[in-house]
Design a protein around this motif. Structure first.
Motif, PDB file in Angstrom:
ATOM      1  N   ARG A  64       0.845  -1.188   0.000  1.00 43.52           N
ATOM      2  CA  ARG A  64       0.000   0.000   0.000  1.00 43.52           C
ATOM      3  C   ARG A  64       0.886   1.245   0.000  1.00 43.52           C
ATOM      4  NH1 ARG A  64      -3.321   0.575   5.218  1.00 43.52           N
ATOM      5  NH2 ARG A  64      -1.340   1.458   5.886  1.00 43.52           N
ATOM      6  N   ALA A  65       0.511   2.238  -0.771  1.00 46.13           N
ATOM      7  CA  ALA A  65       1.333   3.435  -0.950  1.00 46.13           C
ATOM      8  C   ALA A  65       1.668   4.074   0.390  1.00 46.13           C
ATOM      9  CB  ALA A  65       0.607   4.435  -1.839  1.00 46.13           C
ATOM     10  N   THR A  79      -7.888  -5.680  -5.044  1.00 51.10           N
ATOM     11  CA  THR A  79      -6.569  -5.191  -5.470  1.00 51.10           C
ATOM     12  C   THR A  79      -5.757  -6.319  -6.090  1.00 51.10           C
ATOM     13  OG1 THR A  79      -6.533  -3.454  -3.789  1.00 51.10           O
ATOM     14  CG2 THR A  79      -4.412  -4.177  -4.649  1.00 51.10           C
ATOM     15  N   GLU A 232      -0.059   3.313 -11.685  1.00 48.82           N
ATOM     16  CA  GLU A 232      -0.223   4.770 -11.632  1.00 48.82           C
ATOM     17  C   GLU A 232      -1.490   5.214 -12.359  1.00 48.82           C
ATOM     18  OE1 GLU A 232       2.171   8.774 -13.104  1.00 48.82           O
ATOM     19  OE2 GLU A 232       3.260   6.883 -12.852  1.00 48.82           O
ATOM     20  N   ARG A 236      -8.179   2.755  -9.101  1.00 51.61           N
ATOM     21  CA  ARG A 236      -8.583   1.865  -8.009  1.00 51.61           C
ATOM     22  C   ARG A 236      -7.392   1.301  -7.230  1.00 51.61           C
ATOM     23  NH1 ARG A 236     -12.233  -2.076 -11.559  1.00 51.61           N
ATOM     24  NH2 ARG A 236     -10.541  -1.536 -13.025  1.00 51.61           N
ATOM     25  N   ASP A 238      -3.773   1.892  -5.155  1.00 49.82           N
ATOM     26  CA  ASP A 238      -2.962   2.838  -4.375  1.00 49.82           C
ATOM     27  C   ASP A 238      -1.782   2.059  -3.801  1.00 49.82           C
ATOM     28  OD1 ASP A 238      -2.139   5.154  -3.082  1.00 49.82           O
ATOM     29  OD2 ASP A 238      -3.357   4.742  -1.299  1.00 49.82           O
ATOM     30  N   ASP A 240       2.645   1.084  -3.932  1.00 51.48           N
ATOM     31  CA  ASP A 240       4.034   1.353  -4.303  1.00 51.48           C
ATOM     32  C   ASP A 240       4.602   0.093  -4.940  1.00 51.48           C
ATOM     33  OD1 ASP A 240       4.139   3.965  -3.347  1.00 51.48           O
ATOM     34  OD2 ASP A 240       4.667   3.315  -1.324  1.00 51.48           O
TER      35      ASP A 240
END
Length: 391
Positions: A64-65, A79, A232, A236, A238, A240
């Motif tokens: 998760r970012a 996800t 990016e 939907r 988010d 890294d």
């Protein structure tokens, strides 16, 4: 001048046994300084080698970012489905994404060496996880069965923690687990983990259908950039995205630097004490040879030859001390297994590593102590008055 320097140096070095007590104290104090420094460097190098040596450029880790660590990450099944269809992800012969969605929880264990409690990583995985770890192999027993309370443990866990013997049952938290296998990944961070079926972990720890990380095999050289661009552009998602190599290198940097920041100041503080010892030893050496030095001066030897000869004696004692410290540290620490807290507040098992660069650093520190400790006594030797021979 060269012949004078060689003659004075030879006399000084041959006279060392006459002052064996003071000389031995100097050697041992410097050896202790070098040993402490190399011990910290061996710890830092071993930890860094284990953590930064983990992972592959062909495996991407998705969190998760902003989470930076698996423990802080979290997302749902939706996800995972989006990543399964993402470009840049390699696929098997059946067209399925080579992907492992995983869950990471902390469990308790007991250290063999101290009997103290420590935290270990219990990782929920599926049957794709071993494919996404380089050098993974089951070295004893078998892999766990899907949907069961079975676990496999890394070799590092077996070395450092008690109660994880093969074919035994262990209680972790409110749950009991059967140890059915021991795995190895060649000494990487994963050897410090416990693996279980992800569905079982989700149920027993009330995690629903949540995950904390996704590992994927990248599809060729452009796979990473294609995956990053997809993430990016997809509103939907988010997440890294970075290679597994980058992920673990970042985890290793902070702690290994902290270990070295502790080691160098401590070694320097101890070096000050060793410097005082070397200083006293060299002053005693000069004082015990005042008549000899004055006689040589009377015979025409220069003060510079006395200065260099005394300084070489100090450097020789320091060099011997540095080598003694390096040799002892190598045989005592190199390859010794230990564990410490990693980036996710769980134990990482690693082995101390005394590297050639660390040995060179230790010897240089020893020579610096010898240089500083011998400079002023050497200066005194160079200024012994000629009349001192009659004293």
């Amino acid at each position: 001048m060269i012949s004078q320097i060689l003659a004075v140096t030879s006399i000084n070095l041959r006279s060392i046994p006459q002052r064996w007590g003071m000389s031995l104290a100097t050697i041992l104090s410097i050896a202790l300084v070098v040993g402490v420094l190399l011990g910290f460097l061996a710890m830092a190098n071993g930890f860094r080698a284990t953590v930064s040596g983990t992972g592959s450029e062909q495996i991407a880790v998705l969190l998760r970012a902003g989470s930076q660590a698996e423990l802080n990450s979290g997302f749902g099944r939706d996800t995972v489905r989006l990543i399964e269809t993402a470009p840049g992800v390699a696929r098997d012969d059946d067209g399925n994404a080579i992907l492992s969605a995983e869950l990471y929880v902390i469990t308790d264990a007991t250290k063999r060496s101290t009997g103290n409690d420590a935290s270990l990583s219990l990782r929920g995985v599926d049957d794709m996880a071993p494919r996404l770890r380089e050098n993974f192999q089951i070295v004893q027993g078998r892999m766990f069965s899907e949907g069961s309370n079975e676990i496999v443990v890394g070799e590092g866990v077996i070395r450092e923690f008690s109660g994880f013997d093969l074919d035994t049952t262990i209680r972790m938290g409110p749950n009991e687990w059967r140890i059915v296998g021991i795995f190895s990944t060649g000494g990487s961070v994963f050897d410090s983990e416990i693996w279980a079926d992800i569905g079982t972990v989700q149920n027993l720890y009330n995690r629903g259908a949540s995950y904390q990380s996704i590992r994927v095999e990248l599809d060729g050289e452009g796979g990473l950039e294609a995956l990053r661009q997809y993430v990016e552009d997809e509103p939907r998602l988010d997440l890294d995205v970075e290679t597994e190599k980058e992920f673990f290198a970042q985890s290793a940097g902070g702690l290994s630097n902290l270990i070295m920041y502790l080691g160098w100041p401590l070694a320097i503080i101890m070096a000050v004490g060793a410097l005082a010892g070397a200083w006293n030893a060299m002053y005693a050496s000069v004082d015990s040879r005042i008549r000899e030095i004055a006689t040589l001066r009377t015979l025409g030897f220069s003060g510079f030859a006395a200065f260099v000869g005394t300084l070489v004696e100090s450097l020789m004692l320091a060099f011997i001390g540095g080598l003694v410290g390096a040799v002892i540290t190598y045989f005592v620490f190199d390859g010794v297994s230990a564990s410490t807290l990693g980036g996710s507040f769980t134990q990482v098992v690693f082995s101390f590593a005394v590297t050639p660069a660390a040995v060179v650093s230790g010897v240089i520190l020893a020579l610096l102590v010898g240089l500083l400790g011998g400079f002023f006594p050497a200066l005194r030797a160079s200024r012994v008055p000629l009349l001192e021979v009659h004293g």
